[in-house]
Design an enzyme around this catalytic site. Structure first.
Site, PDB file in Angstrom:
ATOM      1  N   ARG A 380      61.779 -17.420  29.502  1.00 26.02           N
ATOM      2  CA  ARG A 380      60.920 -18.075  28.785  1.00 26.02           C
ATOM      3  C   ARG A 380      59.571 -18.986  29.290  1.00 26.02           C
ATOM      4  NH1 ARG A 380      61.724 -22.655  23.788  1.00 26.02           N
ATOM      5  NH2 ARG A 380      59.427 -22.403  23.058  1.00 26.02           N
ATOM      6  N   HIS A 381      58.751 -19.286  28.890  1.00 24.80           N
ATOM      7  CA  HIS A 381      57.613 -20.183  29.532  1.00 24.80           C
ATOM      8  C   HIS A 381      58.041 -21.582  29.586  1.00 24.80           C
ATOM      9  CE1 HIS A 381      56.576 -21.794  25.467  1.00 24.80           C
ATOM     10  NE2 HIS A 381      56.724 -20.363  25.121  1.00 24.80           N
ATOM     11  N   HIS A 566      58.424 -15.002  26.021  1.00 24.70           N
ATOM     12  CA  HIS A 566      58.605 -16.259  24.953  1.00 24.70           C
ATOM     13  C   HIS A 566      60.105 -16.298  24.727  1.00 24.70           C
ATOM     14  CE1 HIS A 566      54.199 -16.172  24.162  1.00 24.70           C
ATOM     15  NE2 HIS A 566      54.213 -14.635  24.552  1.00 24.70           N
TER      16      HIS A 566
END
Length: 639
Positions: A380-381, A566
């Site tokens: 995930r970012h 995401h």
């Protein structure tokens, strides 16, 4: 004796006790404990609770339980007799255990190690334990020449059960062996043992989702039931008071802040009863420590579910095919499995303990040792600007002329230029300074474990591109690998506000910001193919398809691929690769909420089967606060 207990508790703190080498060489363990001044009932309870492993183990148990309100409770323990495989077949069963858990999540079979049940649980007083073990040894000696060798097994599958059944003619012989043990136990100890009357079998899986059946069955068919195997008769016991409790294992240390709270030591086990939860506030549970016998309140996020057999005590095993002495030491299932994987048989002696055992280290993926396996990393970012500074963050750092002005140390010194103006950041926010640090930490951890990333793909969201760029910085590969921006990796479009998708920063604009982007890359799913407010099924299908396309594009074996996207991507890009059907949207949303910034998971290809399995990542988890770190096993494998 109470004064001596108090003295021991002051001299040897229960949370910081070290192993000491014993010097006594003569007399039975019980005799030695009695000569030390321990009451006979306590000494027998300590020996039974530690599997008679050693005088030292029994002493440590007594020292740890000085505050146990049930130390002098005369309740007997519950015992069971199992037939356990060793050798090549045991290794194959262990492989099945791990693969089925990783690919389909935990089912009821995973609560106990592979075994054939020979009798029902029965009760035995502490003072009769030695005689019980003698009864088993006598029975095994009598049966050594009569035990079926090899023991014939056959695979059986139904809609909710998979197992290896003992063929009928040999099953009758095993039942006669169990009956002989029951008769010997009754003669020597007056303990009543009821032999198992149902079909004898090794359970491989049960109580699993119907959609998992094809995968579990395929894995079971790969078990060669004709492999060599020695079978050992093994006795295990458990504390009868906690039979209906849930087993939990302590992950993090905790020092009590109030008198009604329980001290936690990593590796210890906690018994929790739902009945006792009525007085516990949200986020707290009431439990009893296996290591000390003390009870109290504890924070729920400091513990995790453990296997049913994790708190069992091992009392000895006897080989039915080879000459082997009994082993009498206490083993949790985790320790037991490790000894099997290291090639040690149950008949060997050892000095091991389940209390405060070290937590499992993550798998290291190194390109320089062992056979290369293809791995897919999904991440995930990092922390995003609009979440930290709120919906109207743009007004805090852009003046009337649209010029960026940094107003907080956690804001980046500069932001990329947008062809459509700074308002495009509203739907496509950057990450924060801390977000960059998080990403770089992950990259540095990958570098330290010699993990090489061959291809990097990311969602077109700026926060994902910036995260990928900083991971590559930590990996020292920012000038080597170019990021492939793939619109098909964007999150579920239903979560986008308004009726339009974000306007993303173009590859050319990113390149001008010194972000290494592959400007020649042709996306598998271009922006024009993304629909606003797509259905959940469409999103899952899109994510699965683009992941398969990426894997196909990088098809040479041994290549490691990193996807930065995401929170939802950790599930959407890996679940169907494992041969599993998607969860329903409600469960999916609940799962995604548990994945933090830089949540990281790893999928490994299973040979030429076309399936992948989740494995431990090559790096440690990154904890962002006091609530505990991200555990991919508890999140992605939960059902």
């Amino acid at each position: 004796m109470a004064a001596k207990d108090d003295l021991y508790s002051k001299i040897i703190p229960r949370t910081n006790r070290q192993q000491r080498t014993g010097t006594v060489k003569h007399g039975s363990s019980l005799d030695i404990l009695l000569s030390m001044g321990f009451p006979k009932a306590r000494a027998q309870k300590a020996l039974a609770s530690t599997g008679g492993r050693s005088v030292q183990a029994a002493c440590d148990w007594l020292f740890s339980h000085v505050d146990d309100p049930f130390l002098d409770d005369p309740l007997p323990r519950e015992y069971v007799l199992y037939l356990r495989p060793t050798g090549p077949l045991a290794q194959k069963l262990s492989d099945y255990w791990q693969q089925s858990k990783q690919m389909c999540g935990k089912n009821k079979a995973h609560n106990i190690f592979p075994h054939i049940t020979l009798c029902q649980f029965f009760m035995c007083e502490d003072n009769k334990l030695d005689a019980l073990c003698e009864a088993l040894q006598t029975t095994v000696t009598h049966w050594k020449e009569k035990f079926p060798n090899p023991l014939p097994l056959e695979l059986y599958t139904s809609c909710n059960f998979i197992g290896l059944f003992v063929k009928e003619e040999c099953a009758e012989a095993l039942k006669k062996f169990a009956s002989d043990f029951a008769a010997g136990a009754a003669l020597k100890t007056e303990v009543q043992v009821e032999p198992h009357k149902k079909q004898l079998h090794v359970t491989l899986a049960y109580h699993f989702q119907a959609s998992h059946l094809p995968t579990l069955e395929k894995l079971a068919q790969n078990i060669d039931i004709n492999l060599g195997c020695d079978w050992v008769a093994a006795i295990f016991s458990r504390d009868i008071r906690y039979v209906n409790h849930e087993n939990l294992q302590v992950l993090y240390p905790y020092l009590p802040q109030n008198d009604d709270e329980l001290e936690l030591v990593p590796g210890d086990f906690i018994f929790m009863s739902q009945v006792e939860q009525t007085n516990a506030s949200e986020g707290w549970i009431f439990g009893t420590s296996l290591a000390t016998g003390c009870s109290g309140l504890l924070p729920e996020n400091y513990v995790a579910k453990a296997d049913e057999c994790g708190t069992w005590v091992f009392h000895g095993s006897y080989s039915l095919l080879n000459t082997s002495s009994s082993a009498t030491f206490s083993l949790g299932d985790g320790v037991l499995e490790r000894r099997q994987q290291e090639g040690q048989g149950l008949g060997e002696t050892a000095s091991l303990t389940i209390i405060c055992q070290p937590m499992q280290q993550p798998l290291r993926v190194s390109p320089d040792c062992g056979p290369k396996k293809r791995c897919l990393f999904v991440c995930r970012h990092g922390e995003r600007m609009d979440v930290v500074f709120g919906k109207y963050w743009l007004s805090q750092c852009f003046d009337a002329k649209g010029r960026y002005v940094r107003t907080n140390l956690n804001m980046l010194p500069s932001l990329p230029q947008r062809s459509g103006g700074y308002r495009e950041f509203e739907k496509d926010a950057p990450i924060t300074v801390f977000g960059c640090t998080q990403a770089r930490l992950v990259g540095e951890a990958l570098f330290e474990t010699n993990t090489v990333v061959d291809f990097v793909y990311c969602s077109p969201s700026l926060r994902c591109v910036q995260t990928a760029h900083n991971i590559l910085k930590g990996l020292k590969q920012e000038n080597k690998d170019k990021i492939r921006v793939e619109p098909g990796l964007f999150e579920w479009t239903k979560w986008v506000s308004g009726n339009t998708l974000p306007v993303w920063t173009s590859p050319a604009e990113l390149t001008s910001e010194n972000i290494s982007v592959d400007t020649t890359y042709r996306p598998h799913i271009p922006v024009s193919k993304l629909a606003v407010s797509e259905s959940f099924d469409t999103y899952m299908s899109r994510s699965f398809q683009v992941t398969k396309d990426i894997l196909s594009e990088c098809e040479s074996k041994g290549n490691n691929i990193l996807i930065v996207a995401h929170a939802s991507s950790l599930e959407a890009c890996t679940r169907q690769l494992q041969g599993l059907t998607p969860r329903n949207s409600k469960d999916f949303v609940q799962l995604v909420r548990k994945i933090p910034y830089l949540g990281f998971c790893c999928c490994e290809e299973l040979g030429d089967s076309g399936l992948w399995q989740l494995i431990d990542p090559p790096i440690l988890p990154l904890t962002h606060g006091p609530t505990g770190g991200f555990n991919w096993r508890e999140t992605l494998l939960q059902e």
